[in-house]
Design an enzyme around this catalytic site. Sequence first.
Site, PDB file in Angstrom:
ATOM      1  CG  HIS A  32      13.596   0.401  19.497  1.00 43.19           C
ATOM      2  ND1 HIS A  32      13.531  -0.349  20.643  1.00 43.19           N
ATOM      3  CD2 HIS A  32      12.559   1.242  19.527  1.00 43.19           C
ATOM      4  CE1 HIS A  32      12.494   0.044  21.338  1.00 43.19           C
ATOM      5  NE2 HIS A  32      11.889   1.008  20.693  1.00 43.19           N
ATOM      6  NE  ARG A  62      10.129   4.922  18.017  1.00 45.91           N
ATOM      7  CZ  ARG A  62       9.366   4.504  17.002  1.00 45.91           C
ATOM      8  NH1 ARG A  62       9.456   5.057  15.817  1.00 45.91           N
ATOM      9  NH2 ARG A  62       8.499   3.512  17.189  1.00 45.91           N
ATOM     10  NE  ARG A  96       8.952   7.775  22.711  1.00 47.46           N
ATOM     11  CZ  ARG A  96       9.047   6.580  22.130  1.00 47.46           C
ATOM     12  NH1 ARG A  96       7.971   5.820  22.033  1.00 47.46           N
ATOM     13  NH2 ARG A  96      10.177   6.145  21.640  1.00 47.46           N
ATOM     14  CD  GLU A 135       5.496   2.918  25.101  1.00 48.87           C
ATOM     15  OE1 GLU A 135       5.950   2.467  24.037  1.00 48.87           O
ATOM     16  OE2 GLU A 135       5.985   3.888  25.694  1.00 48.87           O
ATOM     17  CG  ASN A 182       6.035  -0.867  17.720  1.00 52.81           C
ATOM     18  OD1 ASN A 182       5.178  -1.265  16.943  1.00 52.81           O
ATOM     19  ND2 ASN A 182       6.774   0.193  17.497  1.00 52.81           N
ATOM     20  CG  ASP A 183       7.612  -1.112  23.890  1.00 54.41           C
ATOM     21  OD1 ASP A 183       8.380  -2.092  23.886  1.00 54.41           O
ATOM     22  OD2 ASP A 183       7.996   0.045  23.714  1.00 54.41           O
ATOM     23  NE  ARG A 214       9.743  -2.868  19.900  1.00 51.64           N
ATOM     24  CZ  ARG A 214       9.562  -1.561  20.052  1.00 51.64           C
ATOM     25  NH1 ARG A 214       9.120  -1.086  21.221  1.00 51.64           N
ATOM     26  NH2 ARG A 214       9.788  -0.730  19.078  1.00 51.64           N
ATOM     27  CB  CYS A 266       2.490   6.391  17.267  1.00 58.19           C
ATOM     28  SG  CYS A 266       2.883   6.055  18.982  1.00 58.19           S
TER      29      CYS A 266
HETATM   30  C1  PEP Z   1       5.680   1.446  20.574  1.00 58.30           C
HETATM   31  O1  PEP Z   1       6.131   0.820  21.545  1.00 58.30           O
HETATM   32  O2  PEP Z   1       4.742   1.027  19.872  1.00 58.30           O
HETATM   33  C2  PEP Z   1       6.277   2.734  20.204  1.00 58.30           C
HETATM   34  C3  PEP Z   1       5.750   3.462  19.236  1.00 58.30           C
HETATM   35  O3  PEP Z   1       7.410   3.127  20.864  1.00 58.30           O
HETATM   36  P1  PEP Z   1       8.876   2.574  20.497  1.00 58.30           P
HETATM   37  O4  PEP Z   1       8.738   1.758  19.259  1.00 58.30           O
HETATM   38  O5  PEP Z   1       9.751   3.748  20.332  1.00 58.30           O
HETATM   39  O6  PEP Z   1       9.228   1.764  21.698  1.00 58.30           O
HETATM   40 MG    MG Z   2       7.499   1.804  22.880  1.00 59.97          MG
END
Ligand code: PEP
Ligand code: MG
Length: 618
Positions: free
Chosen positions: A226, A333, A369, A475, A498-499, A509, A546
């Site tokens: 993040h 977010r 979200r 995710e 990402n997740d 990550r 996203c």
């Molecule tokens: C993700 O996990 O891809 C996502 C967009 O959410 P975040 O990066 O806020 O966990």
């Molecule tokens: Mg995520």
Amino acid sequence: MSRTDPPPPQHQRLRRTASTDIRAERAFEGIAVSPGVAIGPVFGTSEPDPEIARHKIQAADIASEGARLDAAIAQSRTQLAKLRARLNVLPDESRAEIAPLIEAYIRMLGPSRLIRGVRRRIEDTLLSAESAVVAESEAIADAIMDQAEPGLSAEDVASLRRRADEVLEIGRRLVRNLTRAPFRSFAGLPEGAILVSESLRPADAALLDPARLAGVATEEGGADGHTAVMLRALGVPAVLGVAGLAHAIRPGDTAVLDGTAGTIVLNPSPPRLAAARRALTAYARERQKLARLRRLPAETDDGEAVELQANLELPVELPLIVQSGAVGIGLLRTEFLFMNRETVPDEQTQFETYRSIVEAMNGDPVTIRVLDWGGEKEIEALSSAGIVPEVADTNPALGLRGIRLLLRRPELLETQFAAVLRAAAFGPVRVMLPMVTTVAEVRAARDIYDRVSRRLRRRGERLAEKAPPLGIMIETPGAALSADALALEADFFAIGTNDLTAYTLAVDRGESDVADLYDPIHPAVLRLVQFATEAALRMRMPVSVCGEMAGNPRLTPLLLGLGLRSFSMNAGAVPRVKQAVRAVEIDDCARFARRVMDQSDPERIQALVDSFGQPTAD
Ligand code: PEP
Ligand code: MG
């Protein structure tokens, strides 16, 4: 300062002063996280003193205060051991300089004068652990500097000062771990500086002012953690996971940082500085060229329309989003609203923030979200309100994260839904649930959503005619593999790669140690993306990506080929992705995606992605 000057008062002693000595150039490598070039003075975050109010405890609390201290010592040791382990990527010379320093810190966390003194202050003078650490480390540092008698050589004074600094530094680490305080001292950041720090939490990154900052480099952190996501969103050139850097910097250092190549060079030589200046100009020129794409439609060469939206993590990004040519916000977010504050924001506070963002988008859609607490997204307001435990789960990424927490504490979700539903009266809004793994979670959240909506109507609130769509993030592998069932419950999907990458490959990550294993185009991840996308398309349900993958123009043909037509990314990536969209035809993308999906070897997939658009042998 002359040889015989008395030592300055302690607060001045720690202020780093620019020096005129010639310093050797030193190059470091890390993970390229946010593009761009930065040239500037280095600002180390370990410099400022923690501001701790002197705080007393009751005699009955001595044991628990001692336990807090023990936990902070253990955490500090773990942090330092991790940094030490990563030093072996450095050249011998740098390692030989930094390793003894880290060893000294680790030693001070043992049965040292510092730790003994801190315990004594807790027990005898009933000081809180953090107050005791500050008092004891300052007392030791002062005692060390008292040895700087007139007549002592400059080198000896410098050596005493280094020792005093080391004690204060370990004290600051303990206090940071005791209070989990963000680096509020960013206020003292000189304009145009490159921030160097061991680690930077998302809550710390949220305090940065991108207009004042030239770049960021940290020892910890992964490509899509993040903190990386935030730095990219703020448009700040950044390199993370740079082993040894925070301990190699010295007062007065300057640096050149290349966020595209993933390098940082301390005290650059004149030729390197000149090359960096040229790169900076070239980068600015390229951005200008890309900015001309702003008014052109996002459509493929054969006329297929593609939706390009922006992710928003902090309101300061709004002007960047408007300039980027993004059509709306595909992922807002909301964690920022809960960060760096002591209480949970109430409905009115949240409503006003959402409303101002919706209005700023001027009729373009905004997907909000609800709170995704958990994992590395630590939020003090929730722990101080007793909503989440003070001590993190053993496995925070697998614990009470996202929708799980919100369903366990429905009052949080109700407040947020109410604020979002009210903001939806001011422009097109969609509502999204994070970290879903089961159909039951979506049903439970929808029950609350409908209930809140009815309550607001009864209250006579101004609302949108129709309740905004309620969608979910895909995710987790669980959600991706249940996509066909989830598609019956949700109004839209947003694929969070990402997740999804982290959970599919069991790779953190935000962790530099395993950054080379974090691979969003691993066939396992791509198959899950494909499965979820096809489930949505069968239901004629909106689906977007996203995660950070959406902002990588090299992956645009593949994602288009998988059937995706909607992407949300950091604002800075929009022009380049638009360029990639406009350069391709859908049939070529579909053929290319089929070739990629036939592969099971990640390296082969990477090679295919690299070669897209080049003539092929078959
Ligand atoms: C993700 O996990 O891809 C996502 C967009 O959410 P975040 O990066 O806020 O966990
Ligand atoms: Mg995520």
